[in-house]
Design a protein around this motif. Structure first.
Motif, PDB file in Angstrom:
ATOM      1  N   THR A  30       9.606   4.575   3.307  1.00 37.23           N
ATOM      2  CA  THR A  30       8.311   4.035   2.924  1.00 37.23           C
ATOM      3  C   THR A  30       8.210   2.553   3.266  1.00 37.23           C
ATOM      4  O   THR A  30       9.227   1.873   3.453  1.00 37.23           O
ATOM      5  CB  THR A  30       8.066   4.223   1.412  1.00 37.23           C
ATOM      6  OG1 THR A  30       6.716   3.835   1.097  1.00 37.23           O
ATOM      7  CG2 THR A  30       9.023   3.378   0.588  1.00 37.23           C
ATOM      8  N   SER A  36       3.214  -3.257   1.331  1.00 36.97           N
ATOM      9  CA  SER A  36       2.093  -2.360   1.045  1.00 36.97           C
ATOM     10  C   SER A  36       1.126  -3.002   0.062  1.00 36.97           C
ATOM     11  O   SER A  36      -0.100  -2.834   0.177  1.00 36.97           O
ATOM     12  CB  SER A  36       2.609  -1.012   0.516  1.00 36.97           C
ATOM     13  OG  SER A  36       3.429  -1.178  -0.621  1.00 36.97           O
ATOM     14  N   THR A  65       4.448   5.230   1.890  1.00 37.44           N
ATOM     15  CA  THR A  65       3.376   4.700   2.721  1.00 37.44           C
ATOM     16  C   THR A  65       3.879   4.582   4.156  1.00 37.44           C
ATOM     17  O   THR A  65       4.934   3.995   4.400  1.00 37.44           O
ATOM     18  CB  THR A  65       2.931   3.310   2.220  1.00 37.44           C
ATOM     19  OG1 THR A  65       2.534   3.415   0.857  1.00 37.44           O
ATOM     20  CG2 THR A  65       1.776   2.786   3.040  1.00 37.44           C
ATOM     21  N   ILE A  69      -2.909   5.055   7.638  1.00 37.51           N
ATOM     22  CA  ILE A  69      -3.351   4.806   6.276  1.00 37.51           C
ATOM     23  C   ILE A  69      -4.878   4.824   6.213  1.00 37.51           C
ATOM     24  O   ILE A  69      -5.546   4.254   7.081  1.00 37.51           O
ATOM     25  CB  ILE A  69      -2.845   3.435   5.767  1.00 37.51           C
ATOM     26  CG1 ILE A  69      -1.315   3.385   5.764  1.00 37.51           C
ATOM     27  CG2 ILE A  69      -3.383   3.125   4.374  1.00 37.51           C
ATOM     28  CD1 ILE A  69      -0.748   2.007   5.477  1.00 37.51           C
ATOM     29  N   LEU A  89      -4.422   2.843  -0.905  1.00 34.47           N
ATOM     30  CA  LEU A  89      -3.911   3.281   0.384  1.00 34.47           C
ATOM     31  C   LEU A  89      -3.611   4.767   0.287  1.00 34.47           C
ATOM     32  O   LEU A  89      -2.861   5.197  -0.585  1.00 34.47           O
ATOM     33  CB  LEU A  89      -2.636   2.501   0.761  1.00 34.47           C
ATOM     34  CG  LEU A  89      -2.721   0.971   0.721  1.00 34.47           C
ATOM     35  CD1 LEU A  89      -1.394   0.365   1.152  1.00 34.47           C
ATOM     36  CD2 LEU A  89      -3.866   0.445   1.564  1.00 34.47           C
ATOM     37  N   CYS A  91      -2.281   8.241   2.326  1.00 31.33           N
ATOM     38  CA  CYS A  91      -1.498   8.732   3.458  1.00 31.33           C
ATOM     39  C   CYS A  91      -1.389  10.246   3.363  1.00 31.33           C
ATOM     40  O   CYS A  91      -1.048  10.783   2.294  1.00 31.33           O
ATOM     41  CB  CYS A  91      -0.097   8.120   3.472  1.00 31.33           C
ATOM     42  SG  CYS A  91      -0.060   6.353   3.782  1.00 31.33           S
ATOM     43  N   ALA A  96      -1.168   6.845  -1.908  1.00 34.09           N
ATOM     44  CA  ALA A  96       0.178   6.282  -1.807  1.00 34.09           C
ATOM     45  C   ALA A  96       0.322   5.001  -2.611  1.00 34.09           C
ATOM     46  O   ALA A  96       1.417   4.657  -3.055  1.00 34.09           O
ATOM     47  CB  ALA A  96       0.525   6.013  -0.339  1.00 34.09           C
TER      48      ALA A  96
END
Length: 259
Positions: A30, A36, A65, A69, A89, A91, A96
């Motif tokens: 991730t 993120s 993530t 996205i 976000l 995914c 995510a």
């Protein structure tokens, strides 16, 4: 180029977004939590550029993530002084990351209580010993310089404290730097683990103590301290100070302790 890969694809329109070169920001399978979170924050501020000063956040790391996205963001409430923005976000059809960002106008102070001075000041970062050279996950080895800020090594009190700075930070405003590096250290609970095993951030909430944070040469003192660890989880306090010992961020995190 690393920062550009992270931020250039983000537009004010949001929606489906494809990133490239994110291998430098990965933590296992991730995207590193700070990266993120910065994507979600940048999506919010680019969509709504006239927000008041940023003050606090609540970030939930829900699922891995990746590079493809879907960015969602909306103003949840806009009051006279405080605006709250949600960004997410998505995914592969699932959420995510979900974050609330709090922005608030400056008001006349009715309460003044500065953060307490740091205990056990480790000395300036310029005098500190390098740590983690060529070690650690990809996001650290590619993007951060880490130096020691405590004498303990290995098992001990559940506190991890390091000097840290981004190697590529010229394109970032100070708040974006703090978001990107606020989650850089492993949980303090790693010092009391019975055996080595994976660690994972579940959430992160923090208050920004200075809406215009400054430091010297990009250095911030980062500390993760376990307040309680049991049953596979740790409640962690996360703090950042600038190079002169002034606290700029105060936060909490729930971390999963596997193994």
């Amino acid at each position: 180029m690393s920062i550009a890969n992270l931020l250039d694809p983000i537009t004010a329109q949001g929606g489906q977004t494809r990133f490239s070169g994110l291998d430098q920001w990965m933590q296992g399978r991730t995207l590193y939590g700070g990266a993120s979170a910065l994507v979600a924050y940048t999506a919010a501020t680019r969509a709504f550029p006239d927000l008041p000063p940023f003050r606090a956040a609540q970030v939930a790391f829900v699922a891995p993530t990746g590079s493809d996205i879907e960015v969602r963001r909306e103003i949840v409430r806009q009051g006279r002084n405080v605006t709250q923005v949600r960004s997410e976000l998505w995914c592969e059809g699932q959420c995510a990351l979900s974050a609330f960002w709090l922005f608030g106008t400056l008001r006349e102070a009715n309460a003044v209580h500065p953060a307490a001075p740091i205990e056990e000041w480790p000395g300036p970062p310029e005098d500190a010993e390098d740590a983690m050279n060529g070690k650690g996950p990809a996001f650290i080895t590619n993007n951060f310089e880490i130096r020691r800020a405590q004498d303990v090594r290995g098992p001990g009190a559940p506190i991890v404290r390091r000097w840290a700075r981004l190697t590529d930070r010229d394109a970032l405003d100070p708040i974006s730097q703090l978001i990107l590096m606020g989650d850089v250290l492993p949980p303090g609970a790693m010092r009391v683990m019975k055996r080595q095993g994976p660690l994972s951030s579940i959430n992160w909430s923090f208050n920004l103590l200075d809406t215009e944070p400054t430091t010297r040469d990009g250095w911030f003192l980062s500390e993760n301290a376990s307040q309680h660890a049991d049953h596979g989880y740790s409640s962690e306090r996360l703090r950042l100070w600038n190079a002169d010992g002034h606290q700029v961020l105060d936060g909490m995190q729930s971390a999963a302790i596997f193994g």
